[in-house]
Design an enzyme around this catalytic site. Structure first.
Site, PDB file in Angstrom:
ATOM      1  CE  LYS A  80      52.973  19.068  48.761  1.00 49.30           C
ATOM      2  NZ  LYS A  80      53.320  18.974  50.053  1.00 49.30           N
ATOM      3  N   GLY A 179      65.911  28.086  62.416  1.00 50.36           N
ATOM      4  CA  GLY A 179      64.613  28.297  62.166  1.00 50.36           C
ATOM      5  C   GLY A 179      63.709  27.816  63.420  1.00 50.36           C
ATOM      6  CB  VAL A 180      62.785  29.044  66.666  1.00 52.22           C
ATOM      7  CG1 VAL A 180      64.352  28.288  67.125  1.00 52.22           C
ATOM      8  CG2 VAL A 180      63.388  30.625  66.675  1.00 52.22           C
ATOM      9  N   GLY A 181      60.391  28.438  64.024  1.00 49.85           N
ATOM     10  CA  GLY A 181      58.845  28.612  63.896  1.00 49.85           C
ATOM     11  C   GLY A 181      57.953  27.615  64.422  1.00 49.85           C
ATOM     12  CB  VAL A 183      58.785  22.235  63.038  1.00 47.05           C
ATOM     13  CG1 VAL A 183      59.465  20.901  63.571  1.00 47.05           C
ATOM     14  CG2 VAL A 183      57.569  21.694  62.254  1.00 47.05           C
TER      15      VAL A 183
HETATM   16  P1  NAD Z   1      57.430  28.051  60.075  1.00 51.64           P
HETATM   17  O1  NAD Z   1      57.183  28.846  58.605  1.00 51.64           O
HETATM   18  O2  NAD Z   1      56.590  28.139  60.942  1.00 51.64           O
HETATM   19  O3  NAD Z   1      58.672  28.106  60.486  1.00 51.64           O
HETATM   20  C1  NAD Z   1      60.127  28.259  59.469  1.00 51.64           C
HETATM   21  C2  NAD Z   1      60.886  29.288  60.265  1.00 51.64           C
HETATM   22  O4  NAD Z   1      62.107  29.342  59.827  1.00 51.64           O
HETATM   23  C3  NAD Z   1      60.165  30.862  60.130  1.00 51.64           C
HETATM   24  O5  NAD Z   1      60.416  31.227  61.709  1.00 51.64           O
HETATM   25  C4  NAD Z   1      61.377  31.538  59.453  1.00 51.64           C
HETATM   26  O6  NAD Z   1      61.501  32.906  59.951  1.00 51.64           O
HETATM   27  C5  NAD Z   1      62.407  30.754  59.573  1.00 51.64           C
HETATM   28  N1  NAD Z   1      63.553  30.967  58.559  1.00 51.64           N
HETATM   29  C6  NAD Z   1      63.359  30.973  57.188  1.00 51.64           C
HETATM   30  N2  NAD Z   1      64.474  31.266  56.467  1.00 51.64           N
HETATM   31  C7  NAD Z   1      65.484  30.995  57.308  1.00 51.64           C
HETATM   32  C8  NAD Z   1      66.730  31.297  57.088  1.00 51.64           C
HETATM   33  N3  NAD Z   1      67.384  31.338  56.139  1.00 51.64           N
HETATM   34  N4  NAD Z   1      67.445  31.243  58.604  1.00 51.64           N
HETATM   35  C9  NAD Z   1      66.901  31.286  59.730  1.00 51.64           C
HETATM   36  N5  NAD Z   1      65.420  30.862  59.932  1.00 51.64           N
HETATM   37  C10 NAD Z   1      64.907  31.048  58.693  1.00 51.64           C
HETATM   38  O7  NAD Z   1      57.149  26.581  59.078  1.00 51.64           O
HETATM   39  P2  NAD Z   1      57.399  25.111  60.024  1.00 51.64           P
HETATM   40  O8  NAD Z   1      55.969  24.777  59.718  1.00 51.64           O
HETATM   41  O9  NAD Z   1      57.879  25.004  61.219  1.00 51.64           O
HETATM   42  O10 NAD Z   1      58.181  24.286  59.066  1.00 51.64           O
HETATM   43  C11 NAD Z   1      59.656  24.145  59.085  1.00 51.64           C
HETATM   44  C12 NAD Z   1      60.024  23.159  58.125  1.00 51.64           C
HETATM   45  O11 NAD Z   1      59.779  21.996  58.578  1.00 51.64           O
HETATM   46  C13 NAD Z   1      59.734  23.605  56.738  1.00 51.64           C
HETATM   47  O12 NAD Z   1      60.772  23.129  55.878  1.00 51.64           O
HETATM   48  C14 NAD Z   1      58.569  22.587  56.446  1.00 51.64           C
HETATM   49  O13 NAD Z   1      58.495  22.176  55.291  1.00 51.64           O
HETATM   50  C15 NAD Z   1      58.887  21.405  57.354  1.00 51.64           C
HETATM   51  N6  NAD Z   1      57.821  20.524  57.827  1.00 51.64           N
HETATM   52  C16 NAD Z   1      56.843  21.064  58.676  1.00 51.64           C
HETATM   53  C17 NAD Z   1      55.804  20.321  59.412  1.00 51.64           C
HETATM   54  C18 NAD Z   1      54.925  20.874  60.165  1.00 51.64           C
HETATM   55  O14 NAD Z   1      54.096  20.072  60.535  1.00 51.64           O
HETATM   56  N7  NAD Z   1      54.722  22.030  60.272  1.00 51.64           N
HETATM   57  C19 NAD Z   1      55.805  18.839  59.048  1.00 51.64           C
HETATM   58  C20 NAD Z   1      56.923  18.546  58.037  1.00 51.64           C
HETATM   59  C21 NAD Z   1      57.824  19.043  57.645  1.00 51.64           C
END
Ligand code: NAD
Length: 358
Positions: A80, A179-181, A183
């Site tokens: 990393k 969290g509905v970002g 993933v």
């Molecule tokens: P993202 O930023 O698109 O989505 C995260 C969502 O969580 C956002 O919509 C944010 O507003 C919401 N959020 C933040 N704090 C919150 C809270 N306290 N309560 C409710 N919602 C909250 O990120 P992502 O890419 O979807 O990743 C989400 C998680 O998955 C992270 O922990 C990331 O490290 C992990 N992850 C992602 C990937 C990937 O392919 N993107 C791969 C492995 C792990």
């Protein structure tokens, strides 16, 4: 405490600190293990309060990447990079070019990609100085957004855990997603299509309502998600969602989601187990994203186009690994997080022994 006594340093092959006065770059690249192949893991840009905090984060994250890559059965080790700085104010093309030069000095022992604070556009600048960069856009080997692949792996994992813990398929199962970002949003679509009843939350109200509307889901305030009646709790926001305060409130029998570092600490995994909950270890169930990146590294190395079929086969294998973790945890009556760590370490040790014998 010196670096060598730090528990986070344990097992690391190397830690490399670089600075570039002209661009202002200060970066630490931690290589935990190359036993299974070149170390791979993203680059995070964060305004760490000091170099010590940056080092600690790099060490913790690189070790986690070794485990994640081993559990995804990739020919990759763990590493990393962290860049000390504010991603909103201090990014320049020169900074990322200088970062690329640092990556290149490691001669292929470390492949970088995006992480928090770093975008594909930033990596384009790093690529000018090194070929050891994945997560770029617009070339035949490019893997694109990893989130849909991560969500597919998580979906398969949730389905498996529901079969194991509840003895049923997903139709009618109540699933709370925090969290509905990227993933969480894709995961909600897949679970809705499989007939699950969803309860969603997000601190971003606009995003929350958009996902809820298309998946016919209920919404709750962020703090209330831990108290809802549900069968599955899926953490898909930030780390540390499961801790001493939230665990007693969660009614789900299954905890399975995409977020990294879901458990506040290893003891929380044991507490979950004692509560009779089934936990899908985060770095196993969310390995789809790194599988996607590995597909790009593989294609770049071979001078070929990205192959989605290879990624899909690895996702199938990932589901088998999760099954192996669940089987062993059940047979040995132990928490799944402890079993997963043991399997990951064993896979790395076997690779190291093979390499030493070759
Ligand atoms: P993202 O930023 O698109 O989505 C995260 C969502 O969580 C956002 O919509 C944010 O507003 C919401 N959020 C933040 N704090 C919150 C809270 N306290 N309560 C409710 N919602 C909250 O990120 P992502 O890419 O979807 O990743 C989400 C998680 O998955 C992270 O922990 C990331 O490290 C992990 N992850 C992602 C990937 C990937 O392919 N993107 C791969 C492995 C792990």
């Amino acid at each position: 405490m010196t670096l060598f006594d730090s528990p986070s340093f344990e097992g690391h092959e190397g830690v490399h600190a670089f600075s570039d006065e002209k661009s202002g770059l200060k970066t630490i690249i931690a290589v935990h293990s190359t036993a299974r192949g070149p170390a791979a893991g993203g680059c995070r840009m964060w305004p760490y309060p000091d170099a010590e905090a940056a080092l600690e984060d790099a060490l913790r994250l690189s070790r986690a990447m070794s485990f994640k890559n081993a559990m995804a059965d990739l020919d990759l080790g763990g590493g990393k990079a962290v860049i000390i700085g504010d991603a909103r104010a201090q990014k320049t093309p020169a900074l990322f070019e200088a970062f690329g030069a640092c990556v290149d000095q490691l001669g292929g022992r470390y492949w970088t990609a995006e992480d928090v604070g770093v975008s594909p556009a930033d990596l384009t600048h790093a690529r000018k100085r090194t070929r050891y960069v994945a997560g770029l856009e617009g070339h035949p080997a490019a893997s694109g957004d990893p989130s849909p692949v991560t969500a597919e792996g998580v979906f398969r994992g949730v389905r498996l855990c529901v079969q194991r813990a509840l003895g049923r398929d997903l139709d009618g199962v109540r699933i709370a997603i925090q969290g509905v970002g990227h993933v969480g949003g894709y995961l909600a679509d897949k679970l809705h299509a499989a007939g699950a009843k969803l309860i969603l939350t997000d601190v971003n109200a606009e995003q929350l309502h958009a996902v809820a509307a298309r998946t016919e889901s209920k919404v709750v305030a962020p703090g209330a998600i831990f108290d809802v009646d549900c069968d599955v709790f899926a953490p898909c926001a930030l780390g540390g969602a499961i801790n001493a305060e939230t665990l007693p409130r969660i009614k789900a029998r299954v905890i399975a989601g995409g977020a990294n570092n879901q458990l506040a600490d290893a003891e929380t995994g044991r507490a979950l187990f004692n509560h009779g909950m089934l936990y899908a270890p985060d770095y196993v169930i969310n390995g789809g994203g790194i599988i996607n990146v590995a597909g790009e590294i593989r294609a770049l190395e071979a001078g070929e186009a990205f192959d989605p079929a290879w990624v899909d086969a690895k996702l199938d294998r990932l589901a088998k690994t999760l099954e192996e973790v669940l089987d062993r945890a059940l047979a040995e009556h132990r928490p799944t997080n402890e079993v997963a760590t043991e399997i990951a370490k064993a896979r790395i040790t076997i690779a190291a022994e093979k390499r030493a014998a070759a």
